[in-house]
Design an enzyme around this catalytic site. Structure first.
Site, mmCIF file in Angstrom:
data_model
loop_
_atom_site.group_PDB
_atom_site.id
_atom_site.type_symbol
_atom_site.label_atom_id
_atom_site.label_comp_id
_atom_site.label_asym_id
_atom_site.label_seq_id
_atom_site.Cartn_x
_atom_site.Cartn_y
_atom_site.Cartn_z
ATOM 1 N N MET A 37 37.856 38.815 47.865
ATOM 2 C CA MET A 37 38.511 40.119 47.733
ATOM 3 C C MET A 37 38.623 40.474 46.244
ATOM 4 O O MET A 37 39.436 41.326 45.859
ATOM 5 C CB MET A 37 39.882 40.100 48.401
ATOM 6 C CG MET A 37 39.756 39.841 49.914
ATOM 7 S SD MET A 37 41.098 40.516 50.902
ATOM 8 C CE MET A 37 42.481 39.662 50.222
ATOM 9 N N GLY A 43 38.914 29.498 40.473
ATOM 10 C CA GLY A 43 38.769 29.012 41.843
ATOM 11 C C GLY A 43 37.552 29.635 42.508
ATOM 12 O O GLY A 43 36.746 28.949 43.158
ATOM 13 N N HIS A 44 37.382 30.950 42.332
ATOM 14 C CA HIS A 44 36.205 31.614 42.909
ATOM 15 C C HIS A 44 34.916 31.101 42.250
ATOM 16 O O HIS A 44 33.910 30.874 42.927
ATOM 17 C CB HIS A 44 36.270 33.128 42.687
ATOM 18 C CG HIS A 44 37.401 33.806 43.394
ATOM 19 N ND1 HIS A 44 38.489 34.318 42.729
ATOM 20 C CD2 HIS A 44 37.609 34.062 44.703
ATOM 21 C CE1 HIS A 44 39.314 34.871 43.601
ATOM 22 N NE2 HIS A 44 38.819 34.727 44.807
ATOM 23 N N GLY A 157 36.905 28.822 50.168
ATOM 24 C CA GLY A 157 37.836 27.917 49.486
ATOM 25 C C GLY A 157 38.733 27.182 50.476
ATOM 26 O O GLY A 157 39.121 27.724 51.507
HETATM 27 O O1 PAF Z 1 39.791 34.598 51.421
HETATM 28 C C1 PAF Z 1 39.588 35.808 51.196
HETATM 29 O O2 PAF Z 1 39.510 36.255 50.052
HETATM 30 C C2 PAF Z 1 39.435 36.767 52.359
HETATM 31 O O3 PAF Z 1 40.269 36.415 53.416
HETATM 32 C C3 PAF Z 1 37.994 36.922 52.827
HETATM 33 C C4 PAF Z 1 37.428 35.612 53.375
HETATM 34 C C5 PAF Z 1 37.123 37.402 51.681
HETATM 35 C C6 PAF Z 1 37.917 37.965 53.944
HETATM 36 O O4 PAF Z 1 38.367 39.204 53.516
#
Ligand code: PAF
Length: 291
Positions: A37, A43-44, A157
């Site tokens: 999102m 972390g990402h 994650g």
């Molecule tokens: O973990 C997230 O950021 C959200 O729940 C996801 C998996 C992108 C779905 O909108």
């Protein structure tokens, strides 16, 4: 790991992402999707690194999904920082394509009329108890993203552990030819799990926040020391969090594979996990620790 330094491309419509992924498919390249999102942090980026190890091409989707936010939750205020996210991804060189659709692309008939899927497992438990409809929103949007990008691999994650378990189940149940890979939690130096929602913490709440991880560690140590009374450990951890200023939704020890409740006499070798969700001011923090 050496950064591959791939040039980042952007796609803002379903059509554009399909065309680009389709061109990779023509040359038999494999594709990994990291759904996010946005408001990207280390972390990402660790998930993007994992994705890079699993496929020739990496797609990062950035979409703040309205259907997974409940009434009174932070959909409107959720941090949106697409330009910064794209700059970070371009600098890191781990991702080939950022896919940042708008609502109409993801929900062509509108959010209210959208087809939804739900994973019946764990209905009303753990985070689902405090956030009705949340996981239906998550599984519905992820299924859409998988349909659009058609990846070979999806990387998620482990901080959102219940989400990972449910989405794995969805992929298996629908027999989608997609490997789901979990990436370990990235922590700040003081142990706080990295999250976009940490920015909601005031300075003093930020100093308190690592205690959530601290309590999980205490539960883990007690289990490793042979404590068998799981309910007593959970209750004590919730009490300690309350005393520190949190408002806990739950602290629970579960089986790591499917998040079912252990019988109570399992030992550390039985692959348990302790999970918690707790409010601290305006931030709902979640964390977990494998035993
Ligand atoms: O973990 C997230 O950021 C959200 O729940 C996801 C998996 C992108 C779905 O909108």
């Amino acid at each position: 790991m050496d950064k591959p330094g791939v040039p980042l491309q952007g796609a803002y419509t379903t059509k554009a992402v399909r065309e680009l992924v389709g061109s990779w498919r023509l040359t038999h390249q494999t594709v990994a999707l990291v759904p996010t999102m946005g408001n990207l942090h280390q972390g990402h980026l660790s998930l993007m690194e994992i994705a890079r190890e699993h496929a020739d091409r990496v797609v990062c989707s950035i979409f703040v999904n309205p259907t997974q936010f409940g009434v009174g939750e932070d959909f409107e205020s959720y941090p949106r920082s697409l330009a910064d996210d794209e700059a970070l991804l371009a600098e890191q060189g781990l991702v080939d394509l950022v896919f940042a659709p708008d609502d109409k692309d993801i929900y062509p008939f509108g959010v209210e009329a959208a087809v939804r899927v739900s994973v019946p497992q764990l209905h009303g438990e753990l985070c689902a108890a405090g956030r009705p409809g949340h996981f239906e929103g998550v599984s519905s949007v992820v299924l859409r993203l998988l349909g659009i990008v058609a990846p070979d691999v999806m990387v998620l994650g482990e901080k959102d552990y219940q989400q990972l378990v449910l989405l794995r189940r969805m992929v298996r149940d629908l027999q989608l030819p997609i490997k789901v890979v979990g990436g370990s939690i990235q922590r700040e130096r003081d142990g706080l799990a990295m999250s976009s929602r940490n920015r909601y913490l005031s300075a003093s709440e930020r100093r308190t926040a690592p205690k959530l991880h601290g309590e999980l560690k205490r539960v883990r140590e007690a289990l490793l020391d042979g404590e068998e009374n799981l309910r007593a450990l959970e209750t004590e951890a919730s009490r300690a969090l309350r005393a520190a200023g949190f408002d806990p939704d739950y602290v629970e020890v579960r089986r790591a594979g499917d998040l079912s409740r252990p019988n109570g006499l399992e030992s550390a070798g039985d692959n348990l996990i302790v999970l918690a969700a707790a409010w601290l001011g305006k931030a709902r923090l979640i964390d977990n620790l494998r035993i």
